[in-house]
Design a protein around this motif. Sequence first.
Motif, PDB file in Angstrom:
ATOM      1  N   ALA A   1      40.852  40.209  31.847  1.00 39.28           N
ATOM      2  CA  ALA A   1      40.623  40.213  33.291  1.00 39.28           C
ATOM      3  C   ALA A   1      41.283  38.954  33.849  1.00 39.28           C
TER       4      ALA A   1
ATOM      5  N   ARG B   1      39.488  40.909  38.644  1.00 40.12           N
ATOM      6  CA  ARG B   1      39.738  42.309  38.268  1.00 40.12           C
ATOM      7  C   ARG B   1      40.309  42.365  36.853  1.00 40.12           C
ATOM      8  N   MET B   2      40.261  43.560  36.278  1.00 38.44           N
ATOM      9  CA  MET B   2      40.964  43.748  35.004  1.00 38.44           C
ATOM     10  C   MET B   2      42.457  43.684  35.275  1.00 38.44           C
ATOM     11  N   THR B   3      43.261  43.389  34.249  1.00 33.85           N
ATOM     12  CA  THR B   3      44.715  43.387  34.426  1.00 33.85           C
ATOM     13  C   THR B   3      45.349  44.137  33.264  1.00 33.85           C
TER      14      THR B   3
ATOM     15  N   GLN C   1      37.433  51.227  37.793  1.00 34.82           N
ATOM     16  CA  GLN C   1      36.197  51.540  37.077  1.00 34.82           C
ATOM     17  C   GLN C   1      35.719  52.952  37.433  1.00 34.82           C
TER      18      GLN C   1
ATOM     19  N   SER D   1      40.225  46.742  43.783  1.00 31.27           N
ATOM     20  CA  SER D   1      41.074  47.342  42.755  1.00 31.27           C
ATOM     21  C   SER D   1      40.244  47.585  41.484  1.00 31.27           C
ATOM     22  N   HIS D   2      39.454  46.585  41.111  1.00 24.81           N
ATOM     23  CA  HIS D   2      38.652  46.755  39.895  1.00 24.81           C
ATOM     24  C   HIS D   2      37.661  47.917  40.037  1.00 24.81           C
TER      25      HIS D   2
ATOM     26  N   THR E   1      38.033  50.889  32.585  1.00 25.38           N
ATOM     27  CA  THR E   1      37.572  49.510  32.413  1.00 25.38           C
ATOM     28  C   THR E   1      36.745  49.350  31.133  1.00 25.38           C
TER      29      THR E   1
ATOM     30  N   ASN F   1      39.081  42.714  44.032  1.00 26.30           N
ATOM     31  CA  ASN F   1      37.766  43.273  43.675  1.00 26.30           C
ATOM     32  C   ASN F   1      37.741  44.794  43.880  1.00 26.30           C
TER      33      ASN F   1
ATOM     34  N   VAL G   1      34.048  40.912  34.649  1.00 22.54           N
ATOM     35  CA  VAL G   1      34.426  40.874  36.058  1.00 22.54           C
ATOM     36  C   VAL G   1      33.185  40.695  36.943  1.00 22.54           C
TER      37      VAL G   1
ATOM     38  N   GLY H   1      43.928  48.256  30.713  1.00 21.69           N
ATOM     39  CA  GLY H   1      42.477  48.429  30.671  1.00 21.69           C
ATOM     40  C   GLY H   1      41.996  48.772  29.275  1.00 21.69           C
TER      41      GLY H   1
ATOM     42  N   ASP I   1      33.959  45.260  32.552  1.00 22.82           N
ATOM     43  CA  ASP I   1      33.031  45.290  33.688  1.00 22.82           C
ATOM     44  C   ASP I   1      32.067  44.112  33.644  1.00 22.82           C
TER      45      ASP I   1
END
Length: 393
Positions: A346, A336-338, A309, A304-305, A315, A302, A323, A341, A320
Amino acid sequence: MPTQDLIKHFKNTFITDLSPRIFFAPGRINLIGEHTDYNGGHVFPATISFGTYALAQKRTDQKLCFYSMNFPQAGIIECNLSDLTYNEAHDWANYPKGMIEFLKSAGHTIDSGANILFYGNIPNGAGLSSSASIEMATGVLLEGLFDLTIDRLDMIQLGQKVENEYIGVNSGIMDQFAIGKGKKDHAILLNCQTLKHEYAPIKLDDHVIMIINTNKQRTLAGSKYNERRAQCDQALADLQEKLSINSLGDLTKEDFEKHKHLIKDEINQKRAKHAVYENARTLEALEKLRQNDLHGFGKLMNESHVSLQQEYEVTGVELDTLVKAAWEHDGVLGARMTGAGFGGCAIAIVAKYKIDNFIENVHEKYRNAIGYNPTFYTATIGDGAKEITGGVL
Ligand code: GLA
């Protein structure tokens, strides 16, 4: 698609009765450690069961004939072994062409043409590394077909070189490394500066990793990826005026806080902050996993996301929204996104018994906010690129 069907397609496309050899390279997710690879930090990716199948047969002449079942309208794309220069009209086939060109320049003997059919089931533009998957599928295919001995790390680095010098995207080593060295049920902690790596078993007990596609298409080539990389390079150059470091990955969070004033531009400072903190989080995440602390691992995902962002700004509203919807669900340990981006996918760690409910809720929130549907997949962590013997993966 069953391999028997792929073989049928191959025979029909190239009008032959001979059976081709079959190779496969997966796509990847990155559990944590985003935009750290080209900053000399750590990443923690794993290979998934989606990927690229490559079926091939040698030809008696010098022609290379490429066909993709994903782009049938492009037809068979042809070129000659003697001219492998980048050609815009060759579109997706530039990826395998680049691999052939660079393997030849590295001294490997590819002395006849080939018919090659590709089929990929990685959703296009989803940020799950379909391009690195094609590169590595081509690598193992050439190795098998022409009986080459290619050190796996060399193949991985050639794949990155194709991306950087042939296609023109300044991406790091993560995708090709993960795909070249992936291992079933494991993620790889990779130090992108030394290329030292270790496998960590992914045991999620009553949880699964869900991949959620925003269905917002993106390509790395068209994204702000190269801009982010340049901003980090500038931040590093500013720091190097006073500090003797090789990359942002050399800095601890404490070092960064002490010296961040050296970075002249405020935006570059934010980008560098992400790179340094994300690297620290990645190492911490491996520890959490080792301690079987999935909650701790999820919390780092979390964070990390949030950093991607707010500090790295890669992101976008689609990721967003997804997530956030995932975070709001009580069956989720982290999300999180992976990947790069700017759209794409996510990932979320979701309790097995809540999956249906999770999909329903996240789907509805996303659709209401964005206006179209996301797609959900359960991630299965499989092996890296290889020849498929006997038609089974
Ligand atoms: C893309 C690149 C990788 C890496 C990620 C971001 O997938 O290909 O090298 O930089 O973005 O972590």
